[in-house]
Design a protein around this motif. Sequence first.
Motif, mmCIF file in Angstrom:
data_model
loop_
_atom_site.group_PDB
_atom_site.id
_atom_site.type_symbol
_atom_site.label_atom_id
_atom_site.label_comp_id
_atom_site.label_asym_id
_atom_site.label_seq_id
_atom_site.Cartn_x
_atom_site.Cartn_y
_atom_site.Cartn_z
ATOM 1 N N SER A 244 -16.998 2.362 -9.962
ATOM 2 C CA SER A 244 -16.235 3.293 -10.788
ATOM 3 C C SER A 244 -14.817 2.768 -10.955
ATOM 4 O O SER A 244 -14.357 1.903 -10.183
ATOM 5 N N LEU A 245 -14.098 3.284 -11.938
ATOM 6 C CA LEU A 245 -12.713 2.853 -12.149
ATOM 7 C C LEU A 245 -11.880 3.139 -10.915
ATOM 8 O O LEU A 245 -11.088 2.287 -10.470
ATOM 9 N N ARG A 246 -12.050 4.308 -10.329
ATOM 10 C CA ARG A 246 -11.264 4.678 -9.156
ATOM 11 C C ARG A 246 -11.548 3.746 -7.981
ATOM 12 O O ARG A 246 -10.638 3.273 -7.296
ATOM 13 N N ASP A 247 -12.831 3.439 -7.736
ATOM 14 C CA ASP A 247 -13.194 2.562 -6.629
ATOM 15 C C ASP A 247 -12.722 1.134 -6.891
ATOM 16 O O ASP A 247 -12.298 0.428 -5.960
ATOM 17 N N ALA A 248 -12.810 0.682 -8.136
ATOM 18 C CA ALA A 248 -12.344 -0.657 -8.488
ATOM 19 C C ALA A 248 -10.845 -0.782 -8.268
ATOM 20 O O ALA A 248 -10.357 -1.781 -7.729
ATOM 21 N N ALA A 249 -10.093 0.239 -8.677
ATOM 22 C CA ALA A 249 -8.641 0.223 -8.485
ATOM 23 C C ALA A 249 -8.287 0.292 -7.007
ATOM 24 O O ALA A 249 -7.349 -0.380 -6.553
ATOM 25 N N ALA A 250 -9.031 1.078 -6.243
ATOM 26 C CA ALA A 250 -8.770 1.182 -4.811
ATOM 27 C C ALA A 250 -8.989 -0.155 -4.119
ATOM 28 O O ALA A 250 -8.206 -0.553 -3.241
ATOM 29 N N LEU A 251 -10.038 -0.876 -4.496
ATOM 30 C CA LEU A 251 -10.284 -2.199 -3.933
ATOM 31 C C LEU A 251 -9.152 -3.153 -4.280
ATOM 32 O O LEU A 251 -8.679 -3.914 -3.425
ATOM 33 N N ALA A 252 -8.689 -3.104 -5.535
ATOM 34 C CA ALA A 252 -7.598 -3.988 -5.967
ATOM 35 C C ALA A 252 -6.309 -3.678 -5.211
ATOM 36 O O ALA A 252 -5.599 -4.598 -4.773
ATOM 37 N N VAL A 253 -5.993 -2.404 -5.063
ATOM 38 C CA VAL A 253 -4.775 -2.000 -4.347
ATOM 39 C C VAL A 253 -4.839 -2.435 -2.888
ATOM 40 O O VAL A 253 -3.871 -2.978 -2.335
ATOM 41 N N GLU A 254 -5.980 -2.220 -2.254
ATOM 42 C CA GLU A 254 -6.156 -2.606 -0.853
ATOM 43 C C GLU A 254 -6.032 -4.118 -0.683
ATOM 44 O O GLU A 254 -5.383 -4.607 0.254
ATOM 45 N N PHE A 255 -6.643 -4.879 -1.584
ATOM 46 C CA PHE A 255 -6.617 -6.337 -1.485
ATOM 47 C C PHE A 255 -5.199 -6.877 -1.656
ATOM 48 O O PHE A 255 -4.752 -7.744 -0.898
ATOM 49 N N ILE A 256 -4.472 -6.365 -2.640
ATOM 50 C CA ILE A 256 -3.092 -6.810 -2.852
ATOM 51 C C ILE A 256 -2.242 -6.492 -1.625
ATOM 52 O O ILE A 256 -1.422 -7.311 -1.193
ATOM 53 N N HIS A 257 -2.414 -5.303 -1.076
ATOM 54 C CA HIS A 257 -1.646 -4.929 0.119
ATOM 55 C C HIS A 257 -1.887 -5.920 1.246
ATOM 56 O O HIS A 257 -0.945 -6.417 1.882
ATOM 57 N N ASP A 258 -3.154 -6.250 1.505
ATOM 58 C CA ASP A 258 -3.470 -7.157 2.596
ATOM 59 C C ASP A 258 -2.908 -8.553 2.339
ATOM 60 O O ASP A 258 -2.406 -9.215 3.268
ATOM 61 N N CYS A 259 -2.985 -9.008 1.103
ATOM 62 C CA CYS A 259 -2.447 -10.325 0.758
ATOM 63 C C CYS A 259 -0.922 -10.336 0.873
ATOM 64 O O CYS A 259 -0.330 -11.327 1.324
ATOM 65 N N ALA A 260 -0.281 -9.247 0.477
ATOM 66 C CA ALA A 260 1.172 -9.166 0.576
ATOM 67 C C ALA A 260 1.622 -9.180 2.034
ATOM 68 O O ALA A 260 2.591 -9.860 2.395
ATOM 69 N N VAL A 261 0.916 -8.431 2.870
ATOM 70 C CA VAL A 261 1.248 -8.417 4.296
ATOM 71 C C VAL A 261 1.112 -9.814 4.884
ATOM 72 O O VAL A 261 1.989 -10.286 5.619
ATOM 73 N N ARG A 262 0.033 -10.503 4.548
ATOM 74 C CA ARG A 262 -0.176 -11.868 5.048
ATOM 75 C C ARG A 262 0.957 -12.788 4.592
ATOM 76 O O ARG A 262 1.478 -13.582 5.382
ATOM 77 N N THR A 263 1.348 -12.692 3.336
ATOM 78 C CA THR A 263 2.389 -13.554 2.793
ATOM 79 C C THR A 263 3.712 -13.341 3.517
ATOM 80 O O THR A 263 4.400 -14.295 3.893
ATOM 81 N N VAL A 264 4.077 -12.090 3.718
ATOM 82 C CA VAL A 264 5.352 -11.761 4.351
ATOM 83 C C VAL A 264 5.335 -12.116 5.831
ATOM 84 O O VAL A 264 6.299 -12.684 6.364
ATOM 85 N N GLU A 265 4.251 -11.808 6.524
ATOM 86 C CA GLU A 265 4.178 -12.066 7.960
ATOM 87 C C GLU A 265 4.274 -13.550 8.279
ATOM 88 O O GLU A 265 4.801 -13.944 9.334
ATOM 89 N N GLN A 266 3.775 -14.391 7.368
ATOM 90 C CA GLN A 266 3.829 -15.829 7.591
ATOM 91 C C GLN A 266 5.106 -16.461 7.050
ATOM 92 O O GLN A 266 5.271 -17.679 7.129
ATOM 93 N N ASP A 267 5.985 -15.603 6.512
ATOM 94 C CA ASP A 267 7.266 -16.077 5.978
ATOM 95 C C ASP A 267 7.061 -17.172 4.938
ATOM 96 O O ASP A 267 7.768 -18.183 4.918
ATOM 97 N N LEU A 268 6.079 -16.968 4.069
ATOM 98 C CA LEU A 268 5.788 -17.945 3.024
ATOM 99 C C LEU A 268 6.748 -17.779 1.857
ATOM 100 O O LEU A 268 7.344 -16.720 1.669
#
Length: 284
Positions: free
Chosen positions: A242-266
Amino acid sequence: MPTPRAAVIHDLSGFGRCSLTEVIPILSVMGVQCCPLPTAFLSTHTGGFTGFTFLDMTEELPKVAEHWKSLNLRFDAIYSGFLGSERQIGIVADFIRTFREPDTLVVVDPVMGDDGKPYQTYTPAMCAGMAHLAELADVITPNLTEAAFLLNRDYGDLLDGGRALHDEGALRRLAEELSLGGRRSVALTGAALSPGQTGAMCFDARTGRAEAVQTEFVAHPLHGTGDVFASVLTGALLRGDSLRDAAALAVEFIHDCAVRTVEQDLSLREGVDFEPLLGRLIGR
């Protein structure tokens, strides 16, 4: 069941994560055959880099479309992003009209600007052209700035002096207005229901419902997150989410990638560090 096939119309940067360097791996890992139609080739993306090269591919676009037409190629999705000129907008509109079939998913990410301002390459005529292109879409993924451009409204008025930023009702009404009377679905990005959050407000044209998806805000400017969002959304929609589930997956994935990027000081200008986390998108 045949592998879904998507025509993806974006620019390509040799260095820096954005556009096709994000779209191709994300859609591929989500089980989609990605057929790129590059609008330009740059040595690097334009966020934080200077002196980059730029090769305009406008003349090639209709030639590629004509060849694909001669091969009788069919696409389960057509997905467009940043476009380099008013002429390219018209070419992409023609591409959609040529290759669209009744069950083709058309996703337009109306990349035009951010923080209330258009990107330096975007003229008022291009913004108007992008609004017309978006009328052909089944799903659009604008940020708040692009929402103002699509509706031909002042950015400050759209946000009611900032009061609408965290107003769920106002964001829901905005997503509904962007749907053009329910004719297209909307995933409005950068929609935060409270400080410290970020996410999307979704209007699903199939159900007529607007729903928000939220996550914790990672307080660092990261390039390419809009392309990641629209790509994950497109891949999830193609596999039946569904649109809602697709957006939720995208939001969750971006959050996790952003956390990884910042934590590694990239280096933030290189874009969000998403490649090591692609496995999270398999079979979701």
